[in-house]
Design an enzyme around this catalytic site. Sequence first.
Site, PDB file in Angstrom:
ATOM      1  N   ARG A 240      -1.812 -73.535 -70.002  1.00 27.03           N
ATOM      2  CA  ARG A 240      -2.153 -74.886 -69.545  1.00 27.03           C
ATOM      3  C   ARG A 240      -3.038 -75.532 -70.603  1.00 27.03           C
ATOM      4  NH1 ARG A 240       1.467 -74.598 -66.585  1.00 27.03           N
ATOM      5  NH2 ARG A 240       1.541 -74.709 -64.318  1.00 27.03           N
ATOM      6  N   GLU A 269      -1.182 -84.342 -70.837  1.00 25.70           N
ATOM      7  CA  GLU A 269       0.256 -84.294 -71.112  1.00 25.70           C
ATOM      8  C   GLU A 269       0.904 -85.570 -70.617  1.00 25.70           C
ATOM      9  OE1 GLU A 269       2.126 -80.759 -69.598  1.00 25.70           O
ATOM     10  OE2 GLU A 269       0.994 -79.505 -70.948  1.00 25.70           O
ATOM     11  N   HIS A 288       6.087 -78.955 -73.169  1.00 29.05           N
ATOM     12  CA  HIS A 288       5.957 -78.116 -71.960  1.00 29.05           C
ATOM     13  C   HIS A 288       7.333 -77.641 -71.473  1.00 29.05           C
ATOM     14  CE1 HIS A 288       3.045 -77.216 -68.435  1.00 29.05           C
ATOM     15  NE2 HIS A 288       4.010 -76.312 -68.494  1.00 29.05           N
TER      16      HIS A 288
HETATM   17  P1  NAP Z   1       0.107 -64.012 -63.734  1.00 32.85           P
HETATM   18  O1  NAP Z   1       1.059 -62.871 -63.711  1.00 32.85           O
HETATM   19  O2  NAP Z   1      -0.691 -64.323 -62.511  1.00 32.85           O
HETATM   20  O3  NAP Z   1      -0.874 -63.788 -64.984  1.00 32.85           O
HETATM   21  C1  NAP Z   1      -2.058 -64.491 -65.158  1.00 32.85           C
HETATM   22  C2  NAP Z   1      -3.067 -63.543 -65.741  1.00 32.85           C
HETATM   23  O4  NAP Z   1      -4.235 -64.273 -66.091  1.00 32.85           O
HETATM   24  C3  NAP Z   1      -3.515 -62.436 -64.762  1.00 32.85           C
HETATM   25  O5  NAP Z   1      -3.245 -61.186 -65.354  1.00 32.85           O
HETATM   26  C4  NAP Z   1      -5.016 -62.672 -64.625  1.00 32.85           C
HETATM   27  O6  NAP Z   1      -5.761 -61.472 -64.605  1.00 32.85           O
HETATM   28  C5  NAP Z   1      -5.336 -63.396 -65.914  1.00 32.85           C
HETATM   29  N1  NAP Z   1      -6.599 -64.135 -65.838  1.00 32.85           N
HETATM   30  C6  NAP Z   1      -7.040 -64.956 -64.874  1.00 32.85           C
HETATM   31  N2  NAP Z   1      -8.287 -65.365 -65.166  1.00 32.85           N
HETATM   32  C7  NAP Z   1      -8.617 -64.769 -66.345  1.00 32.85           C
HETATM   33  C8  NAP Z   1      -9.768 -64.790 -67.171  1.00 32.85           C
HETATM   34  N3  NAP Z   1     -10.855 -65.468 -66.827  1.00 32.85           N
HETATM   35  N4  NAP Z   1      -9.731 -64.079 -68.329  1.00 32.85           N
HETATM   36  C9  NAP Z   1      -8.662 -63.364 -68.686  1.00 32.85           C
HETATM   37  N5  NAP Z   1      -7.543 -63.295 -67.923  1.00 32.85           N
HETATM   38  C10 NAP Z   1      -7.535 -63.997 -66.781  1.00 32.85           C
HETATM   39  O7  NAP Z   1       0.856 -65.359 -64.094  1.00 32.85           O
HETATM   40  P2  NAP Z   1       2.122 -65.569 -65.064  1.00 32.85           P
HETATM   41  O8  NAP Z   1       3.351 -65.639 -64.262  1.00 32.85           O
HETATM   42  O9  NAP Z   1       2.036 -64.638 -66.207  1.00 32.85           O
HETATM   43  O10 NAP Z   1       1.819 -67.084 -65.563  1.00 32.85           O
HETATM   44  C11 NAP Z   1       0.646 -67.351 -66.304  1.00 32.85           C
HETATM   45  C12 NAP Z   1       0.446 -68.848 -66.502  1.00 32.85           C
HETATM   46  O11 NAP Z   1       1.389 -69.339 -67.445  1.00 32.85           O
HETATM   47  C13 NAP Z   1       0.693 -69.711 -65.253  1.00 32.85           C
HETATM   48  O12 NAP Z   1      -0.443 -69.752 -64.408  1.00 32.85           O
HETATM   49  C14 NAP Z   1       1.027 -71.061 -65.832  1.00 32.85           C
HETATM   50  O13 NAP Z   1      -0.141 -71.844 -65.942  1.00 32.85           O
HETATM   51  C15 NAP Z   1       1.572 -70.728 -67.214  1.00 32.85           C
HETATM   52  N6  NAP Z   1       3.013 -71.029 -67.355  1.00 32.85           N
HETATM   53  C16 NAP Z   1       3.413 -71.976 -68.236  1.00 32.85           C
HETATM   54  C17 NAP Z   1       4.765 -72.244 -68.404  1.00 32.85           C
HETATM   55  C18 NAP Z   1       5.248 -73.262 -69.390  1.00 32.85           C
HETATM   56  O14 NAP Z   1       6.271 -73.900 -69.138  1.00 32.85           O
HETATM   57  N7  NAP Z   1       4.583 -73.421 -70.510  1.00 32.85           N
HETATM   58  C19 NAP Z   1       5.714 -71.549 -67.645  1.00 32.85           C
HETATM   59  C20 NAP Z   1       5.267 -70.588 -66.754  1.00 32.85           C
HETATM   60  C21 NAP Z   1       3.911 -70.336 -66.621  1.00 32.85           C
HETATM   61  P3  NAP Z   1      -5.744 -60.450 -63.376  1.00 32.85           P
HETATM   62  O15 NAP Z   1      -4.390 -59.816 -63.401  1.00 32.85           O
HETATM   63  O16 NAP Z   1      -6.807 -59.486 -63.702  1.00 32.85           O
HETATM   64  O17 NAP Z   1      -5.995 -61.281 -62.155  1.00 32.85           O
END
Ligand code: NAP
Length: 322
Positions: A240, A269, A288
Amino acid sequence: MSQPKVFVTRKIVQAGIDRLQNEFDVEIWEDATPPSRDVLLEKIRGCHGVLTMLSEKVDEEFIEAAGDQLKVISQYAVGYNNIDVEAAKKRGIAVGNTPGVLTNATADMAFALLIAAARRLIEGDQYIHNGKWKSWEPLGHIGWDLEGKTVGIVGLGRIGETFAKRCYGGWGMKVLYSSRSPKPEAEQKLSAERVEFEELLERSDFVSVHCDMNEETKGMFNAAAFERMKNDAIFINTARGGIHVQPDLVQALKTGQIGAAGLDVTDPEPPSLNDEILQLSNCLIAPHIGSATTSTRNAMAEIAIDNLALGIDGKPLRCSVT
Ligand code: NAP
């Protein structure tokens, strides 16, 4: 019996539209840009479900405007930082998202940005289109190697780990990560090393952001963070835009504090056309599009519409954020 009323804030893939039209009394916002706030609040009035994008601010006002019959907010994304989940919970409204199905596509986008930034691909493409390419250049367009480098991943969740697999398995990189909780399986499979955020910044050749945007991560890539990074480091953000402080990133790229950046997300954005970030040759930006592949968007539609249907029926969602 009349069908449940649903508003969809943007046009989605055709298979999704067909299903929506079959199962609901649906209105779909057809414009290329999101509805204005006033129009949005008007459109959701009386709806049982709303299918939202990350461009919609879903807060108390939104929920109030929809009315008491609202049962579910179904987000067409995995990230849901635009939704006040507590406000929805208080009213007994279910909130769904679309995790998992976009993991590979987004990890691929992060890697595409990394390799394109490292090999200065966009600069090279523009160089040719601007008629500047005269001959093979022994000193021109020199970039970075990827093999054997150290990659630092902030947030080793689904996408972070999938990106790490590509870096470790394909390019033999050393994987560092910082995360709220340890990831023993990834440590074992990818020889990944969990370190503090500051250490990750200092040791990594490439830093890639994969955490969700929350109170802790908002603005975590600020001037102090960029200062800790290597001067030739590459910064990748597909998570993000609000996780980096954009003016600080611009400064870091302009002054050579870091080497280059590849972004799929910006803040705001889209960036305004006079945003300095658009003037930098060492920063490449995609609009994005992390999840923008046909099969990924189809799979997201399936989950988002399942969530809508289940939520309206008062059943547990296929993917719930709570
Ligand atoms: P996810 O599996 O929930 O992974 C997010 C990770 O972030 C978790 O492992 C969490 O740790 C970690 N986290 C949260 N707070 C943190 C902090 N303060 N320091 C370090 N790590 C931290 O989610 P995902 O499916 O991988 O997606 C991740 C993000 O990518 C989404 O939330 C979204 O914003 C973004 N995204 C972007 C696109 C795009 O089109 N560019 C597409 C999809 C997703 P824990 O496991 O320890 O809780």
